[in-house]
Design an enzyme around this catalytic site. Structure first.
Site: not given
Length: 96
Positions: A23, A41
């Site tokens: 990320r 996520n």
């Protein structure tokens, strides 16, 4: 960059993509390219993102998603074009 040149894509990345900095690397790459949107996520182990930018920049970002950071092992990337929402920047969001 005018709004008429901007496209949006919704991306799901599968593989070993959680717990490896995916990320934050995505956010760093997107910011470097000038892409707007977000990344987070998912509880099912995938990473989900929305990217907005010009088509050439989106293509670069999607290519990056197929690799990810060195510690990731990407097995699949699913891409869907979406309507743009004119995000102001790029952010890492909470897990859903």
């Amino acid at each position: 960059m005018t709004n008429s040149n901007i496209i949006g894509v919704h991306v799901f990345v599968s593989g070993k993509v959680q717990g490896v900095g995916y990320r934050y690397s995505t956010a760093q790459t997107a910011k470097k390219l000038g892409i707007r949107g977000w990344v987070r996520n998912c509880f099912d182990g995938r990473v989900e993102a929305i990217f907005e930018g010009t088509e050439p920049l989106i293509e670069q970002m999607v290519q990056w998603c197929h690799r990810g950071p060195d510690s990731a092992k990407v097995t699949d990337v699913v891409i869907e074009k979406v309507k743009t929402k004119s995000y102001l920047g790029f952010e890492v969001r909470e897990t859903i």
